[in-house]
Design a protein around this motif. Sequence first.
Motif, PDB file in Angstrom:
ATOM      1  N   LEU A   1     -10.069 -51.599   5.465  1.00  0.00           N
ATOM      2  CA  LEU A   1      -9.393 -50.875   6.425  1.00  0.00           C
ATOM      3  C   LEU A   1      -8.785 -51.944   7.166  1.00  0.00           C
ATOM      4  O   LEU A   1      -7.498 -51.537   7.710  1.00  0.00           O
ATOM      5  N   VAL A   2      -9.614 -52.641   7.930  1.00  0.00           N
ATOM      6  CA  VAL A   2      -9.021 -53.702   8.778  1.00  0.00           C
ATOM      7  C   VAL A   2      -8.094 -54.512   8.332  1.00  0.00           C
ATOM      8  O   VAL A   2      -7.001 -54.828   8.808  1.00  0.00           O
ATOM      9  N   ALA A   3      -8.421 -55.181   6.962  1.00  0.00           N
ATOM     10  CA  ALA A   3      -7.140 -56.083   6.104  1.00  0.00           C
ATOM     11  C   ALA A   3      -6.118 -55.222   5.783  1.00  0.00           C
ATOM     12  O   ALA A   3      -5.036 -55.694   5.955  1.00  0.00           O
ATOM     13  N   SER A   4      -6.093 -53.949   5.373  1.00  0.00           N
ATOM     14  CA  SER A   4      -5.159 -53.057   5.297  1.00  0.00           C
ATOM     15  C   SER A   4      -4.221 -52.752   6.364  1.00  0.00           C
ATOM     16  O   SER A   4      -2.889 -53.008   6.361  1.00  0.00           O
ATOM     17  N   ALA A   5      -4.861 -52.615   7.606  1.00  0.00           N
ATOM     18  CA  ALA A   5      -3.983 -52.303   8.761  1.00  0.00           C
ATOM     19  C   ALA A   5      -3.501 -53.637   9.048  1.00  0.00           C
ATOM     20  O   ALA A   5      -1.979 -53.490   9.513  1.00  0.00           O
ATOM     21  N   ILE A   6      -3.882 -54.801   9.165  1.00  0.00           N
ATOM     22  CA  ILE A   6      -3.214 -55.833   9.207  1.00  0.00           C
ATOM     23  C   ILE A   6      -2.188 -56.378   8.313  1.00  0.00           C
ATOM     24  O   ILE A   6      -0.932 -56.637   8.760  1.00  0.00           O
ATOM     25  N   GLY A   7      -2.061 -55.907   7.084  1.00  0.00           N
ATOM     26  CA  GLY A   7      -1.280 -56.131   6.117  1.00  0.00           C
ATOM     27  C   GLY A   7      -0.054 -55.126   6.379  1.00  0.00           C
ATOM     28  O   GLY A   7       1.308 -55.637   6.166  1.00  0.00           O
ATOM     29  N   VAL A   8      -0.340 -53.928   6.725  1.00  0.00           N
ATOM     30  CA  VAL A   8       0.910 -52.855   7.079  1.00  0.00           C
ATOM     31  C   VAL A   8       1.425 -53.408   8.347  1.00  0.00           C
ATOM     32  O   VAL A   8       2.692 -53.365   8.253  1.00  0.00           O
ATOM     33  N   LEU A   9       0.709 -53.702   9.423  1.00  0.00           N
ATOM     34  CA  LEU A   9       1.255 -54.156  10.770  1.00  0.00           C
ATOM     35  C   LEU A   9       2.422 -55.522  10.303  1.00  0.00           C
ATOM     36  O   LEU A   9       3.476 -55.505  10.891  1.00  0.00           O
ATOM     37  N   THR A  10       1.727 -56.541   9.456  1.00  0.00           N
ATOM     38  CA  THR A  10       2.661 -57.671   9.407  1.00  0.00           C
ATOM     39  C   THR A  10       3.725 -57.250   8.405  1.00  0.00           C
ATOM     40  O   THR A  10       4.889 -57.770   8.578  1.00  0.00           O
ATOM     41  N   ALA A  11       3.586 -56.204   7.402  1.00  0.00           N
ATOM     42  CA  ALA A  11       5.005 -55.981   6.723  1.00  0.00           C
ATOM     43  C   ALA A  11       5.820 -55.321   7.491  1.00  0.00           C
ATOM     44  O   ALA A  11       6.987 -55.531   7.241  1.00  0.00           O
ATOM     45  N   GLY A  12       5.374 -54.413   8.162  1.00  0.00           N
ATOM     46  CA  GLY A  12       6.489 -53.619   9.034  1.00  0.00           C
ATOM     47  C   GLY A  12       7.115 -54.335  10.103  1.00  0.00           C
ATOM     48  O   GLY A  12       8.541 -54.315  10.543  1.00  0.00           O
ATOM     49  N   GLY A  13       6.297 -55.524  10.620  1.00  0.00           N
ATOM     50  CA  GLY A  13       6.875 -56.422  11.587  1.00  0.00           C
ATOM     51  C   GLY A  13       8.067 -57.292  11.003  1.00  0.00           C
ATOM     52  O   GLY A  13       8.946 -57.400  11.671  1.00  0.00           O
ATOM     53  N   VAL A  14       7.690 -57.901   9.768  1.00  0.00           N
ATOM     54  CA  VAL A  14       8.846 -58.591   9.261  1.00  0.00           C
ATOM     55  C   VAL A  14      10.022 -57.727   8.613  1.00  0.00           C
ATOM     56  O   VAL A  14      10.995 -58.268   8.689  1.00  0.00           O
ATOM     57  N   TYR A  15       9.647 -56.711   8.210  1.00  0.00           N
ATOM     58  CA  TYR A  15      10.818 -55.878   7.741  1.00  0.00           C
ATOM     59  C   TYR A  15      11.729 -55.233   9.189  1.00  0.00           C
ATOM     60  O   TYR A  15      12.934 -55.500   9.055  1.00  0.00           O
ATOM     61  N   MET A  16      11.030 -55.280  10.348  1.00  0.00           N
ATOM     62  CA  MET A  16      11.829 -54.947  11.353  1.00  0.00           C
ATOM     63  C   MET A  16      12.651 -56.199  12.082  1.00  0.00           C
ATOM     64  O   MET A  16      13.620 -56.097  12.361  1.00  0.00           O
TER      65      MET A  16
ATOM     66  N   SER B   1       6.585 -57.228  18.345  1.00  0.00           N
ATOM     67  CA  SER B   1       5.656 -56.578  18.912  1.00  0.00           C
ATOM     68  C   SER B   1       4.518 -56.052  17.676  1.00  0.00           C
ATOM     69  O   SER B   1       3.226 -56.224  17.970  1.00  0.00           O
ATOM     70  N   LEU B   2       5.258 -55.437  16.545  1.00  0.00           N
ATOM     71  CA  LEU B   2       4.226 -55.340  15.494  1.00  0.00           C
ATOM     72  C   LEU B   2       3.461 -56.441  14.994  1.00  0.00           C
ATOM     73  O   LEU B   2       2.209 -56.659  14.685  1.00  0.00           O
ATOM     74  N   LEU B   3       4.223 -57.689  14.860  1.00  0.00           N
ATOM     75  CA  LEU B   3       3.536 -58.996  14.514  1.00  0.00           C
ATOM     76  C   LEU B   3       2.259 -59.192  15.500  1.00  0.00           C
ATOM     77  O   LEU B   3       1.387 -59.795  15.102  1.00  0.00           O
ATOM     78  N   SER B   4       2.961 -59.196  16.738  1.00  0.00           N
ATOM     79  CA  SER B   4       1.572 -59.687  17.776  1.00  0.00           C
ATOM     80  C   SER B   4       0.470 -58.450  17.709  1.00  0.00           C
ATOM     81  O   SER B   4      -0.735 -59.080  17.735  1.00  0.00           O
ATOM     82  N   TYR B   5       0.762 -57.128  17.260  1.00  0.00           N
ATOM     83  CA  TYR B   5      -0.460 -56.430  17.223  1.00  0.00           C
ATOM     84  C   TYR B   5      -1.177 -56.854  15.873  1.00  0.00           C
ATOM     85  O   TYR B   5      -2.521 -56.857  15.984  1.00  0.00           O
TER      86      TYR B   5
END
Length: 124
Positions: free
Chosen positions: A4-19, A33-37
Amino acid sequence: MEVLVASAIGVLTAGGVYMILRMRAFPVIIGVSLLSYAVNVFLFSTGRLAVDAPPIWQKYADVPYSDPLPQALVLTAIVISFGMTAVLVMIALGAYLEADHDRINILEGEDDGDEPSEEKGQDA
């Protein structure tokens, strides 16, 4: 729990790179901000993911403990990222008020969203 934590990190990183790859200033700020989270969650997970574990090592007890150092690093990183986000928002707001848009112009010939101008001195 680790998945769950690894998936959350992956989703936040992917969303941050996309943005960050967007061509507007405010989505770039959201992406940073998403990348920093994502980095904060990663740092927090390095202190062992243990449920109901004390953050301090007990000398005579044989119980797992969570490392308090990553937790302190995350608290510091949250404060720093909040300050940097505020600075970026103020810079982007100033640029928006000056130019009346928040587009990021990468090409040299682009000027306020118009078509790229032809180079001077060339015949068509």
